[in-house]
Design an enzyme around this catalytic site. Structure first.
Site, PDB file in Angstrom:
ATOM      1  N   GLY A  65     -15.394  -7.598   2.253  1.00 16.49           N
ATOM      2  CA  GLY A  65     -15.962  -8.638   2.341  1.00 16.49           C
ATOM      3  C   GLY A  65     -16.336  -8.983   3.948  1.00 16.49           C
ATOM      4  N   ARG A 102       0.632  -1.275   0.220  1.00 14.16           N
ATOM      5  CA  ARG A 102      -0.495   0.004  -0.359  1.00 14.16           C
ATOM      6  C   ARG A 102       1.571   1.398   0.168  1.00 14.16           C
ATOM      7  NH1 ARG A 102      -3.444   0.271   4.757  1.00 14.16           N
ATOM      8  NH2 ARG A 102      -4.715  -1.389   3.417  1.00 14.16           N
ATOM      9  N   CYS A 105     -13.984  -2.104   4.837  1.00 15.95           N
ATOM     10  CA  CYS A 105     -13.412  -1.613   3.790  1.00 15.95           C
ATOM     11  C   CYS A 105     -13.989  -0.811   2.837  1.00 15.95           C
ATOM     12  CB  CYS A 105     -11.660  -2.450   3.098  1.00 15.95           C
ATOM     13  SG  CYS A 105     -10.716  -3.084   5.104  1.00 15.95           S
ATOM     14  N   GLY A 106     -14.757  -1.791   2.282  1.00 19.49           N
ATOM     15  CA  GLY A 106     -15.222  -1.229   1.195  1.00 19.49           C
ATOM     16  C   GLY A 106     -16.686  -0.154   1.442  1.00 19.49           C
ATOM     17  N   ARG A 158      -4.161   2.457  17.521  1.00 19.43           N
ATOM     18  CA  ARG A 158      -5.372   2.033  15.796  1.00 19.43           C
ATOM     19  C   ARG A 158      -5.525   2.114  14.760  1.00 19.43           C
ATOM     20  NH1 ARG A 158      -7.665  -1.132  13.238  1.00 19.43           N
ATOM     21  NH2 ARG A 158      -9.252  -3.003  14.195  1.00 19.43           N
ATOM     22  N   LYS A 159      -5.653   2.577  13.723  1.00 17.70           N
ATOM     23  CA  LYS A 159      -5.008   2.863  12.878  1.00 17.70           C
ATOM     24  C   LYS A 159      -6.514   4.433  12.585  1.00 17.70           C
ATOM     25  CE  LYS A 159      -9.180   1.227   9.993  1.00 17.70           C
ATOM     26  NZ  LYS A 159      -9.636  -0.268   9.144  1.00 17.70           N
TER      27      LYS A 159
END
Length: 590
Positions: A508, A136, A513-514, A250-251
């Site tokens: 998914g 990424r 993430c979508g 965390r992110k």
């Protein structure tokens, strides 16, 4: 106190001078605030809670021993070995020389490739592509060049069927098929074309998102590129690494808003800069805490704070340090920044940010928000005039964001031949070619790539389609998404006619993430049972997500729908909720 050297790509076309000068922006050294005397009435327990949980040791930030009770496994991995050393002390060179067999023999090196390499943007696909990695990048504002695109194409081409690339929902590239021995050379190649993958995964700041039409939009509020570039340079320490913010709980996501359309989705970011003026000066009001997770999703809320354009980096740094210092590190489902905001209260969190500002001062929000509340979000797929007279941009639909090496080479060629050698990636996984002379538009539209692959005028149901990686490559995904999303949409298109674009998002797994919660109709992968009680792949269906000025997260409409039953359900939803007409009925009426 230290400042940072920031390098910007010069614009290939003349553009309006930015409404805010960034020349005086300074980045201050990362230091945890010293404990101030408690205000009257504040109990000792509250004061103890505000003690920073991390401290600097030998240039890296480490969790203090007293706060290591009950921490999650990922925190233990960080404590055992600093992930940033793989880059900053060249540990990747030695690791890349090892065979995967040898790597897997030792706990230390196995954790390197499965966890710590994520600090370099490398994700081992152990479950579905053992020995191969997804890489990424950092691509602030989604702006990239033809040279960068060609380089990425050259990387994935050598991996044959295992190599491909995806446009992500954060205006970014992810490339697939990478093998460990190639990593040092790839990192050098990225640097040579002005790219990096550093600090793009795990407990780091994700790609800074901005207006994909920045600098070319006739109706833009502000050109977001200088700010997103500045943020990215700060986050990565000018590509050298910034360990001061590489050990977050965390992110963490950030965006800068530049248009009334809110293409940047501010409500789902941990920090969003909203353009606003105060006392005649341009700056930003701040939203904080937006996020998705399997257990909880929240929209960002106002921090009741305004900063001038010169304080974009200092306030980002202050928010990150407050989160780094005080965020809990136990259950990973409860470590995103909004959980800390909930615990401290928005005023308590604001106070912690304020004390980390350079002069320990943070102004209250401005009432003069520059984003119009009543604004119909504009489409960018197709041909539209730029603010530069005689030029247009062309938005191309990239089905579910997936491209191959040949596609990337062709996109680079088109950018050079018709535009200014630049491409723009969007959060809907599409690509824009800017700076096309109007006299060349017709020739560009007749190019085979636009005729056969990446249409500027896709069908209404297809143009809003988004899909995460799915279980083709991702070990966390429960179902396959990209091919299924295309197949379902094609089947639905044959059955109904719609009058406006529909945003359908596939993800998914519950990590989302979508971004299914922002879609008109969202599909989240799960395992369920069919009519015979047999276990099968399925989806939880979400309905009612909105983006733009009236943003709203969608709600679960129906759980556990077998994938084979999705098409009739979508048809029913489109007819009942979105005014679609069954094609057989439409033909009968004709």
């Amino acid at each position: 106190m230290s400042s940072m050297s920031i390098r910007f790509l010069s614009s290939p076309l003349p553009r309006q001078k930015s409404s805010a000068s960034l020349s005086q922006t300074k980045v201050y050294a990362a230091t945890s605030p010293t404990a101030a005397p408690p205000p009257p009435g504040v109990e000792e327990a509250d004061v103890a809670r505000l003690e920073p949980r991390v401290e600097e040791r030998d240039g890296y930030w480490v969790l203090k021993e007293k706060f290591r009770q009950g921490i999650n496994p990922q925190e233990k991995v960080k404590i055992e070995k600093e992930p940033m050393k793989l880059f900053m002390e060249n540990g990747i060179e030695e690791l890349a020389k090892m065979s995967m067999e040898d790597v897997d023999k030792a706990k230390d090196t196995k954790e390197d490739i499965d966890v710590r390499l994520k600090w370099l943007g490398l994700f081992h696909r152990r479950k579905h592509q053992y020995g191969r990695f997804m890489m990424r990048l950092k691509l602030p504002n989604g702006v990239t060049t033809s040279a960068q695109t060609r380089y990425l194409a050259s990387v994935i081409r050598k991996y044959g069927k295992d190599g491909c690339a995806d446009v992500t929902t954060r205006q970014n590239w992810q490339i697939r098929g990478v093998v460990l021995p190639d990593v040092p050379e790839i990192l050098k190649g990225l640097a040579e074309v002005g790219l990096t993958s550093l600090q793009s995964g795990m407990d780091n700041v994700r790609n800074p998102v901005g207006n994909p039409l920045a600098g070319i939009d006739p109706d833009e509020i502000v050109d977001t590129r200088p700010y997103t570039n500045l943020l990215s340079q700060f986050i990565t320490g000018n590509f050298h690494g910034n360990p001061a913010i590489a050990n977050l709980p965390r992110k963490w996501n950030v965006c800068v808003i530049g248009s009334h359309d809110l293409y940047e989705h501010p409500h789902i970011n941990d920090l969003a800069y909203m353009p606003a003026t105060k006392n005649g000066q341009f700056g930003f009001n701040l939203l904080v805490g937006g996020f998705f997770s399997p257990k909880r999703c929240e929209e960002a809320i106002p921090l009741d704070a305004w900063v001038s354009a010169d304080d974009v980096i200092p306030v980002c740094k202050a928010v990150l340090e407050a989160y780094r210092d005080l965020g809990t590190r136990g259950n990973r489902q409860k470590t995103r920044m909004m959980w800390l905001i909930d615990e401290l209260g928005i005023e308590g969190f604001r106070s912690e940010v304020e004390k980390r500002m350079p002069h320990q001062k943070l102004e209250r929000a401005s009432p003069k928000d520059l984003v119009r509340k009543q604004w119909e979000r504009r489409d960018y797929l197709g041909v539209y005039p730029q603010k530069q007279e005689g030029f247009s941009f062309v938005g191309l639909h990239i089905p579910v964001g997936r491209v191959q090496a040949d596609d990337m080479d062709e996109l680079a060629r088109l950018a050079d031949e018709y535009g200014s050698g630049e491409l723009r990636l969007t959060v809907e996984q599409n690509i824009i070619i800017p700076n096309v002379e109007n006299s060349r538009i017709e020739t560009l539209l007749n190019e085979p790539l636009l005729k056969n692959r990446f249409s500027p005028g896709p069908p209404l149901l297809m143009k809003g389609l988004v899909a995460c990686t799915g279980n083709q490559f991702c070990g966390q995904a429960i179902i396959e998404t990209k091919a299924r999303a295309l197949k379902v949409t094609e089947e639905v298109e044959r059955l109904v006619s719609v009058t406006r674009p529909m945003r359908m998002h596939w993800t998914g797994c519950p990590n989302s993430c979508g971004q299914v919660q922002v879609a008109d109709i969202g599909f989240m992968g799960c395992m369920t049972r069919d009519e015979n009680g047999k276990t099968c792949e399925g989806v939880n269906v979400f309905l009612g997500g909105r983006i733009g000025s009236d943003s709203h997260l969608g709600d679960v409409y129906k759980k556990g729908v077998p994938c084979k039953d999705v098409v009739p359900l979508v048809v029913d939803i489109l007819v009942k909720h979105f005014g679609a007409v069954l094609r057989e009925r439409e033909e009968a009426e004709d």
